[in-house]
Write a protein that holds these residues in place. Structure first.
Motif, PDB file in Angstrom:
ATOM      1  N   GLY B 166       2.646   0.441 -17.902  1.00 35.58           N
ATOM      2  CA  GLY B 166       4.104   0.561 -17.958  1.00 35.58           C
ATOM      3  C   GLY B 166       4.730   0.407 -16.583  1.00 35.58           C
ATOM      4  O   GLY B 166       4.300   1.020 -15.621  1.00 35.58           O
ATOM      5  N   ARG B 167       5.778  -0.423 -16.513  1.00 30.25           N
ATOM      6  CA  ARG B 167       6.411  -0.703 -15.229  1.00 30.25           C
ATOM      7  C   ARG B 167       7.579   0.232 -14.930  1.00 30.25           C
ATOM      8  O   ARG B 167       8.278   0.057 -13.959  1.00 30.25           O
ATOM      9  CB  ARG B 167       6.909  -2.150 -15.212  1.00 30.25           C
ATOM     10  CG  ARG B 167       5.814  -3.196 -15.347  1.00 30.25           C
ATOM     11  CD  ARG B 167       4.935  -3.226 -14.111  1.00 30.25           C
ATOM     12  NE  ARG B 167       4.057  -4.392 -14.105  1.00 30.25           N
ATOM     13  CZ  ARG B 167       2.740  -4.346 -14.255  1.00 30.25           C
ATOM     14  NH1 ARG B 167       2.116  -3.205 -14.439  1.00 30.25           N
ATOM     15  NH2 ARG B 167       2.013  -5.451 -14.215  1.00 30.25           N
ATOM     16  N   SER B 427       9.995   2.894 -10.674  1.00 25.77           N
ATOM     17  CA  SER B 427      10.444   1.667 -11.309  1.00 25.77           C
ATOM     18  C   SER B 427      10.487   0.530 -10.300  1.00 25.77           C
ATOM     19  O   SER B 427      10.682  -0.611 -10.668  1.00 25.77           O
ATOM     20  CB  SER B 427      11.808   1.881 -11.953  1.00 25.77           C
ATOM     21  OG  SER B 427      12.747   2.172 -10.961  1.00 25.77           O
ATOM     22  N   GLY B 428      10.287   0.815  -9.027  1.00 29.88           N
ATOM     23  CA  GLY B 428      10.161  -0.284  -8.075  1.00 29.88           C
ATOM     24  C   GLY B 428      11.237  -0.378  -7.011  1.00 29.88           C
ATOM     25  O   GLY B 428      11.387  -1.422  -6.392  1.00 29.88           O
ATOM     26  N   GLY B 429      11.971   0.696  -6.794  1.00 34.84           N
ATOM     27  CA  GLY B 429      12.882   0.693  -5.656  1.00 34.84           C
ATOM     28  C   GLY B 429      12.059   0.867  -4.394  1.00 34.84           C
ATOM     29  O   GLY B 429      11.090   1.620  -4.381  1.00 34.84           O
ATOM     30  N   LEU B 430      12.389   0.145  -3.350  1.00 35.59           N
ATOM     31  CA  LEU B 430      11.644   0.297  -2.105  1.00 35.59           C
ATOM     32  C   LEU B 430      12.653   0.301  -0.968  1.00 35.59           C
ATOM     33  O   LEU B 430      13.291  -0.712  -0.683  1.00 35.59           O
ATOM     34  CB  LEU B 430      10.654  -0.865  -1.955  1.00 35.59           C
ATOM     35  CG  LEU B 430       9.514  -0.657  -0.955  1.00 35.59           C
ATOM     36  CD1 LEU B 430       8.280  -1.400  -1.421  1.00 35.59           C
ATOM     37  CD2 LEU B 430       9.881  -1.120   0.429  1.00 35.59           C
ATOM     38  N   ILE B 431      12.831   1.476  -0.391  1.00 34.60           N
ATOM     39  CA  ILE B 431      13.845   1.603   0.651  1.00 34.60           C
ATOM     40  C   ILE B 431      13.150   1.752   2.001  1.00 34.60           C
ATOM     41  O   ILE B 431      12.329   2.646   2.192  1.00 34.60           O
ATOM     42  CB  ILE B 431      14.771   2.803   0.367  1.00 34.60           C
ATOM     43  CG1 ILE B 431      15.456   2.594  -0.984  1.00 34.60           C
ATOM     44  CG2 ILE B 431      15.807   2.958   1.471  1.00 34.60           C
ATOM     45  CD1 ILE B 431      16.063   3.838  -1.555  1.00 34.60           C
ATOM     46  N   VAL B 432      13.460   0.841   2.899  1.00 34.33           N
ATOM     47  CA  VAL B 432      12.800   0.835   4.197  1.00 34.33           C
ATOM     48  C   VAL B 432      13.648   1.632   5.189  1.00 34.33           C
ATOM     49  O   VAL B 432      14.871   1.484   5.243  1.00 34.33           O
ATOM     50  CB  VAL B 432      12.623  -0.609   4.690  1.00 34.33           C
ATOM     51  CG1 VAL B 432      11.964  -0.628   6.055  1.00 34.33           C
ATOM     52  CG2 VAL B 432      11.797  -1.396   3.695  1.00 34.33           C
ATOM     53  N   MET B 433      12.960   2.498   5.964  1.00 31.92           N
ATOM     54  CA  MET B 433      13.685   3.321   6.932  1.00 31.92           C
ATOM     55  C   MET B 433      13.162   3.075   8.333  1.00 31.92           C
ATOM     56  O   MET B 433      11.963   2.853   8.522  1.00 31.92           O
ATOM     57  CB  MET B 433      13.523   4.785   6.552  1.00 31.92           C
ATOM     58  CG  MET B 433      14.294   5.095   5.286  1.00 31.92           C
ATOM     59  SD  MET B 433      13.925   6.695   4.612  1.00 31.92           S
ATOM     60  CE  MET B 433      12.449   6.377   3.745  1.00 31.92           C
ATOM     61  N   ASP B 434      14.041   3.101   9.305  1.00 31.91           N
ATOM     62  CA  ASP B 434      13.610   2.905  10.682  1.00 31.91           C
ATOM     63  C   ASP B 434      13.779   4.201  11.464  1.00 31.91           C
ATOM     64  O   ASP B 434      14.096   5.256  10.909  1.00 31.91           O
ATOM     65  CB  ASP B 434      14.363   1.738  11.330  1.00 31.91           C
ATOM     66  CG  ASP B 434      15.839   2.048  11.537  1.00 31.91           C
ATOM     67  OD1 ASP B 434      16.257   3.191  11.306  1.00 31.91           O
ATOM     68  OD2 ASP B 434      16.568   1.127  11.952  1.00 31.91           O
TER      69      ASP B 434
END
Lengths: 125, 597
Positions: B166-167, B427-434
């Protein structure tokens, strides 16, 4: 929808149309469409190429345009690229010649030698 | 039928639509007509290409030339130059700001060449409002094959053999879910689709429904046949108007073609589909709450078991899969489960779509084989972090997930490895942080979200998350005390164990994972009263370095509360009792004399 045949009919009909968006690994045709080419009649040539390709079930062969390659005196120019990257340059094209190129070169794989740039240059000598 | 020599594909997904792509389509049609090439060139509205940061996007075939950031004013030039004369408009090509790397065709752009598009196979390729174009790309072939050549059990076996999970988040094997529902006794069963995408920043389900709605319809019909259901519901949030509209068109077309409805392909199988709109409550993405909402009641979860496969919608056996899961189903049948098995890692097969956002160059949608490392996503596909900043962490799984720090950049991404490092696929959210992101602040942000979205049915979630948030607020306000971290951990553990549904059980994850990798930041907040990233306002002061300040007075003129004073040509000072920490002074100073500390 009653049968798989019906589905396949739609698929085959649409595939020709969609073919423009697939990567074709066969022939590719490029028509010179700068001002010189258009003035010399490149547009009807291109239209004929497209119609003729469809007629012969070769609609997946992409027909694209390019600019002036510098031999404006020989326009309309049509170049055919084969899968192995070989290029044939046809010059002084018209609608009848376009039909021949599709039938002989694209369908049967025989270069129309008499229409190429080499032949044209020989004639003028 | 007419054959066109060129196809102009213009993205009409939500992202590009909001930057005028519909106006661009109108302009194309107008200029193509004006140049009398309307019998040669066809304009097609399509779904999301995924490179939303560069939108609106226009792709011209057969060359596959990709134009980015197209404005309505640019259309005339593209038509006259590209379509009439065959000269590409190089200033609008992808990568044009980077003289070395002008890419003509979209296949040459790193962003696309590194992806493997299965769920997104038709997005940006077909016109989502044309069922014929879907069929041309082998659409509904899988359905035909399943209905005419397979028994329901064989269909389930194919899904099981593919290893598809399941995705939507938890990664439960889809085949097993179908098997449970098929085994449940009952004359009425239901197939549901979860399109209530709620994670902040995730939009892959929306893009699939906007770009390829028929793939979901086809897959749900297959699922109906497999488990013995004749009716399906798509639960979609009302905030997705374009997706809803295209789904409605797609369902209508499928009905007209008899691909859903009575006696499909002249078999005994009939299937109908309905759309249900959700009001956007996060909890309605939880399966039992979603079904309660479809039933017309207030969307609240209930205790499991009984699982939906046994007792689901209206008390009948039900399967519920996510949009992306369904989008994979038709290709598994046309290409075979063995093919699907070759993609991905041992326990996570296939690909996953990620909505990449935050501090990254190429925000957008990417689909990658399972097992791709985070480094490849962030640096190779995503183009790295802007402004030369350093990567600090990536957040996956939204409010239920966790942070992946730089030391795990080379972890192959799949369900199990993400769980091992304390995050989840989600579900596939990808938040990039610096380096400018404060991890305590991030944890607080996600907890604020869950506190807001908690339905209030069970006390651990309703009260527990609120208490956790209060502690986090205390810490970020500079009032943290010894023992706060331990209290957070204790609360987190008991909420995870005792909450009724997935929302509550996973709500403490952002706190737990930031504590695991960035405990020193919490400690700095509590013991040193410092926010290392300079985000938490209560703990920072804007100061002027007297060695660098030349006394130009610019900052004092820009300060909205007149907190900066001084004499011209001498160093200025900020009155801390008046300062609201808006940061305007730091932005305006041309001599980098103002710093946070």
């Amino acid at each position: 929808m009653k049968s798989i045949q019906e589905l396949e009919q739609i698929r085959n009909r649409m595939r020709d149309q969609m073919a423009k968006r697939e990567n074709s690994d066969g022939y590719r045709i490029v028509v010179g469409m700068a001002t010189c080419g258009i003035a010399a009649g490149a547009r009807p040539v291109m239209r004929t190429l497209i119609d003729e390709l469809k007629l012969r079930n070769k609609a997946d062969v992409p027909v694209t345009m390019t600019g002036c390659i510098g031999v404006c005196r020989l326009e309309p120019i049509v170049e055919v690229f084969s899968a192995d990257g070989q290029k044939t340059t046809y010059v002084k094209m018209d609608e009848n010649k376009a039909k021949r190129v599709v039938a002989e070169h694209i369908v049967n794989g025989n270069v129309c030698t008499d229409l190429t740039i080499g032949a044209a240059e020989n004639q003028t000598k | 039928m007419q054959i066109f020599r060129a196809h102009v594909l213009c993205c009409a997904g939500t992202g590009c639509t909001s930057s005028k792509s519909l106006q661009i389509i109108d302009e194309f049609e107008k200029h193509i007509k004006d140049n009398h090439i309307d019998d040669e060139v066809k304009v097609i509205k399509t779904g999301c290409f995924g490179l939303c940061a560069e939108g609106p996007i226009v792709v011209i075939y057969p060359e596959g030339t990709m134009y980015v950031r197209v404005a309505p004013e640019d259309v005339k030039e593209i038509v006259e130059e590209h379509l009439v004369k065959g000269r590409t408009v190089s200033r609008l090509l992808a990568g044009h700001h980077d003289a070395e790397a002008i890419s003509q065709s979209l296949d040459d752009v790193d962003f696309f060449s590194r992806q493997k598009r299965i769920a997104l196979r038709n997005c940006g390729v077909i016109n989502p409002e044309s069922i014929d174009e879907y069929i041309a790309r082998d659409g509904y072939v899988a359905l035909a094959k399943v209905l005419t050549e397979m028994t329901p059990q064989q269909a389930i076996d194919v899904v099981t053999a593919s290893g598809l999970r399941g995705r939507g988040g938890a990664g439960f094997p889809a085949g097993r879910k179908w098997q449970f529902a098929a085994n449940s006794k009952g004359d009425i069963k239901y197939v549901c689709c979860n399109a209530d995408e709620g994670d902040p920043g995730a939009f892959m389900d929306r893009s699939i429904l906007e770009g390829d709605p028929h793939s979901v319809i086809e897959a749900m019909t297959i699922a109906g046949y497999a488990i013995g259901a004749n009716h399906g519901f798509i639960y979609i949030r009302a905030e997705y108007p374009i997706a809803v509209q295209r789904l409605n068109i797609a369902i209508k077309q499928a009905k007209e073609y008899g691909l859903i409805g009575d006696r499909i392909f002249d078999t005994d199988f009939s299937f109908s589909l309905e759309i249900r709109l959700g009001a956007g409550a996060f909890v309605c993405g939880e399966e039992t709450a979603l079904m309660t909402s479809i039933e017309g009641k207030r969307g609240e979860p209930r205790v499991r078991p009984p699982f939906p496969a046994v007792k689901g919608l209206f008390g009948k056996p039900t399967i519920l899969n996510n949009v992306e899961t369904y989008a994979n189903i038709p290709v598994i049948f046309t290409h075979g489960p063995e093919w699907f098995n070759t993609i991905g890692t041992e326990k996570s097969k296939g690909t996953k779509v990620f909505a990449v956002g935050g501090k990254i160059m190429n925000t957008g949608l990417v689909e990658i084989p399972m097992g791709t490392t985070l480094r490849e996503i962030v640096y190779d596909i995503g183009g790295g972090i802007p402004n030369g900043k350093k990567f600090k962490a990536a957040q996956t799984g939204g409010p239920s997930g966790g942070c992946i720090p730089a030391e795990h950049l080379d972890t192959p991404i799949d369900y199990d490895s993400l769980a091992r490092i304390g995050s989840m696929m989600g579900s596939g959210g990808l938040i990039v942080m610096d380096e400018d992101n404060c991890m305590v602040d991030i944890a607080k942000f996600f907890l604020e979200f869950t506190v807001d979205e908690s339905c209030g049915k069970c006390p651990p979630c309703r009260i527990g998350t609120k208490r956790m948030l209060e502690i986090l607020e205390k810490i970020t306000n500079g009032k943290g005390e010894d023992g706060d971290i331990e209290k957070l951990e204790e609360l987190a553990k008991s909420i995870s164990k005792s909450a009724l549904c997935g929302l509550g059980q996973t709500a403490p994850n952002p706190v737990l994972s930031t504590l695991r990798y960035f405990r020193h930041e919490y400690e700095a907040h509590i013991y040193d009263k410092k926010c290392p990233a300079g985000v938490c306002k209560a703990m920072l002061q804007y100061k002027i370095n007297p060695d660098k300040c030349i006394g130009c007075s610019l900052c004092s003129r820009k300060c909205p509360v007149e907190a900066i004073s001084g004499e011209r040509k001498k160093p200025y000072v900020i009155d801390q009792s008046m300062c609201t920490k808006c940061g305007v002074c730091m932005e305006t100073c041309k001599f980098a004399a103002i710093y946070k500390g």
